[in-house]
Design a protein around this motif. Structure first.
Motif, mmCIF file in Angstrom:
data_model
loop_
_atom_site.group_PDB
_atom_site.id
_atom_site.type_symbol
_atom_site.label_atom_id
_atom_site.label_comp_id
_atom_site.label_asym_id
_atom_site.label_seq_id
_atom_site.Cartn_x
_atom_site.Cartn_y
_atom_site.Cartn_z
ATOM 1 N N ALA A 38 7.402 13.234 5.416
ATOM 2 C CA ALA A 38 6.245 12.538 5.770
ATOM 3 C C ALA A 38 5.984 11.277 5.472
ATOM 4 C CB ALA A 38 5.075 13.509 5.195
ATOM 5 N N SER A 39 5.141 10.477 6.375
ATOM 6 C CA SER A 39 4.763 9.214 5.858
ATOM 7 C C SER A 39 3.807 9.436 4.330
ATOM 8 C CB SER A 39 3.965 8.349 6.759
ATOM 9 O OG SER A 39 2.747 8.797 7.009
ATOM 10 N N PRO A 40 3.877 8.309 3.552
ATOM 11 C CA PRO A 40 2.881 8.059 2.214
ATOM 12 C C PRO A 40 1.765 8.359 2.659
ATOM 13 C CG PRO A 40 4.918 6.647 2.082
ATOM 14 C CD PRO A 40 4.934 7.192 3.748
ATOM 15 N N TYR A 41 1.161 7.871 3.779
ATOM 16 C CA TYR A 41 -0.174 7.779 4.096
ATOM 17 C C TYR A 41 -0.539 9.340 4.605
ATOM 18 C CZ TYR A 41 -4.745 7.573 6.372
ATOM 19 O OH TYR A 41 -6.147 7.592 6.722
ATOM 20 N N ASP A 42 0.256 10.017 5.424
ATOM 21 C CA ASP A 42 -0.118 11.402 5.852
ATOM 22 C C ASP A 42 0.106 12.229 4.578
ATOM 23 O OD1 ASP A 42 -0.243 10.732 8.571
ATOM 24 O OD2 ASP A 42 1.939 10.931 8.990
ATOM 25 N N ILE A 96 0.809 -1.274 0.068
ATOM 26 C CA ILE A 96 -0.045 -0.052 -0.031
ATOM 27 C C ILE A 96 0.983 1.116 -0.122
ATOM 28 C CG2 ILE A 96 -1.688 1.378 1.440
ATOM 29 C CD1 ILE A 96 -2.737 -1.253 2.106
ATOM 30 N N ASN A 97 1.733 1.178 0.987
ATOM 31 C CA ASN A 97 2.896 2.566 0.979
ATOM 32 C C ASN A 97 3.820 2.775 -0.401
ATOM 33 O OD1 ASN A 97 2.551 3.415 3.384
ATOM 34 N ND2 ASN A 97 3.319 1.785 4.481
ATOM 35 N N ALA A 98 3.668 1.401 -1.120
ATOM 36 C CA ALA A 98 4.413 1.636 -2.354
ATOM 37 C C ALA A 98 3.621 2.430 -3.200
ATOM 38 C CB ALA A 98 4.936 0.392 -2.912
ATOM 39 N N VAL A 99 2.289 1.965 -3.355
ATOM 40 C CA VAL A 99 1.444 2.794 -4.270
ATOM 41 C C VAL A 99 1.379 4.102 -3.973
ATOM 42 C CG1 VAL A 99 -0.934 2.866 -5.115
ATOM 43 C CG2 VAL A 99 0.248 0.925 -5.090
ATOM 44 N N LEU A 100 1.193 4.452 -2.615
ATOM 45 C CA LEU A 100 1.123 6.045 -2.182
ATOM 46 C C LEU A 100 2.356 6.633 -2.409
ATOM 47 C CD1 LEU A 100 -0.774 5.173 1.389
ATOM 48 C CD2 LEU A 100 -1.939 6.032 -0.988
ATOM 49 N N PHE A 101 3.442 6.076 -2.213
ATOM 50 C CA PHE A 101 4.758 6.672 -2.412
ATOM 51 C C PHE A 101 4.986 7.041 -3.754
ATOM 52 C CE2 PHE A 101 9.518 6.489 -3.293
ATOM 53 C CZ PHE A 101 9.674 7.311 -2.466
ATOM 54 N N VAL A 102 4.482 6.212 -4.818
ATOM 55 C CA VAL A 102 4.735 6.722 -6.209
ATOM 56 C C VAL A 102 3.695 8.037 -6.484
ATOM 57 C CG1 VAL A 102 3.855 6.040 -8.492
ATOM 58 C CG2 VAL A 102 4.852 4.350 -7.124
ATOM 59 N N GLY A 103 2.447 8.290 -5.848
ATOM 60 C CA GLY A 103 1.848 9.375 -6.065
ATOM 61 C C GLY A 103 2.436 10.303 -5.193
ATOM 62 N N MET A 104 3.254 10.086 -4.064
ATOM 63 C CA MET A 104 3.773 11.233 -3.471
ATOM 64 C C MET A 104 4.876 11.955 -4.285
ATOM 65 S SD MET A 104 5.513 10.647 0.405
ATOM 66 C CE MET A 104 6.201 12.318 1.297
ATOM 67 N N CYS A 105 5.738 11.212 -4.917
ATOM 68 C CA CYS A 105 6.757 11.324 -5.933
ATOM 69 C C CYS A 105 6.345 12.384 -7.087
ATOM 70 C CB CYS A 105 7.333 10.322 -6.696
ATOM 71 S SG CYS A 105 8.194 9.188 -5.500
ATOM 72 N N PHE A 106 4.978 12.362 -7.298
ATOM 73 C CA PHE A 106 4.557 13.178 -8.385
ATOM 74 C C PHE A 106 3.660 14.507 -7.686
ATOM 75 C CE2 PHE A 106 4.457 9.415 -10.723
ATOM 76 C CZ PHE A 106 5.119 9.645 -11.746
ATOM 77 N N SER A 107 3.063 14.361 -6.497
ATOM 78 C CA SER A 107 2.322 15.384 -5.778
ATOM 79 C C SER A 107 3.130 16.108 -4.764
ATOM 80 C CB SER A 107 1.049 14.876 -5.495
ATOM 81 O OG SER A 107 1.168 13.674 -4.401
ATOM 82 N N LEU A 108 3.916 15.523 -3.981
ATOM 83 C CA LEU A 108 4.684 16.069 -2.827
ATOM 84 C C LEU A 108 5.908 15.704 -2.739
ATOM 85 C CD1 LEU A 108 2.620 17.964 -1.288
ATOM 86 C CD2 LEU A 108 2.830 16.304 0.542
ATOM 87 N N ARG A 109 6.740 15.828 -3.699
ATOM 88 C CA ARG A 109 8.039 15.362 -3.581
ATOM 89 C C ARG A 109 9.009 15.729 -2.673
ATOM 90 N NH1 ARG A 109 10.817 15.278 -9.367
ATOM 91 N NH2 ARG A 109 9.160 14.043 -9.801
#
Length: 207
Positions: free
Chosen positions: A137-141, A62-75
């Motif tokens: 920040a954590s990927p979920y946060d 789950i965190n891997a998926v959220l981390f990918v999104g984080m790379c694009f939106s909140l790097r």
């Protein structure tokens, strides 16, 4: 001077790691109490129990998926804390959960409530250390932070939405929603603030 800066960064890093370990132990105690966890962890435990998959594997996926999104939106919010939180905490929680279950099983509601309250305090202490390290920040946060950053919706509403979705998923998968869930939702903020003043801010002073 460079050596002093390196020492300070090392101190901040290890305090952050200590915070993650303490937080993981607290989350495992919530599990031991069997009165519910925070919505995200509760959902992960529900998936783990439902499909007989390691909690560490579930959180990693789950965190891997959220981390990918984080790379694009909140790097800019990615740091060492992000990586260790995303990819190791689930396994550390799993380790502590098995250890605590082998050492003690609360018998009766009163014992469960005591364990749940202890879990709240320990988790909040760990969160305080982790957050004050300010190392990512954590990927979920970051999911709620990114929603608030890219939409007109305020952060607390975005966080309520993500927590609400996780709570519904937890319930649908047969997970536990209870006193622990309520404490995590309404009491963690004040207790983290308390530990900020009593523990974390003095420890990080000068870092």
């Amino acid at each position: 001077m460079k050596q002093q800066l390196a020492n300070l960064r090392t101190r901040r890093f290890w305090l952050m790691m200590l915070g993650l370990v303490i937080m993981s132990a607290g989350i495992a105690l919530f599990r031991l109490a069997r009165l519910g966890n925070d919505p995200f962890t509760g959902m992960c435990f529900a998936i783990s129990d439902r499909f007989s998959v390691s909690l560490g594997h579930v959180e990693l996926a789950i965190n891997a998926v959220l981390f990918v999104g984080m790379c694009f939106s909140l790097r800019h919010r990615i740091g060492w804390g992000t990586l260790f939180n995303a990819f190791l905490v689930g396994y550390v929680v799993e380790f502590f959960a098995k250890l605590f279950e082998a050492l003690y099983q609360p018998s009766g509601l009163a014992a469960q409530i005591v364990v749940c309250m202890l879990a709240l305090l320990i988790t909040c202490l760990g969160c305080s250390l982790y957050l004050n390290a300010d190392m990512g920040a954590s990927p979920y946060d970051a999911t709620a932070l990114a929603l608030a950053h890219h939409t007109p919706v305020k952060f607390f509403l975005c966080r309520m939405a993500t927590d609400g979705l996780c709570a519904v998923a937890c319930w649908q998968l047969g997970g536990i929603l209870g006193l622990g869930t309520i404490l995590a939702a309404f009491c963690m903020g004040p207790f983290i603030s308390m530990f900020d003043k009593l523990v974390s801010e003095p420890l990080f002073r000068g870092c």
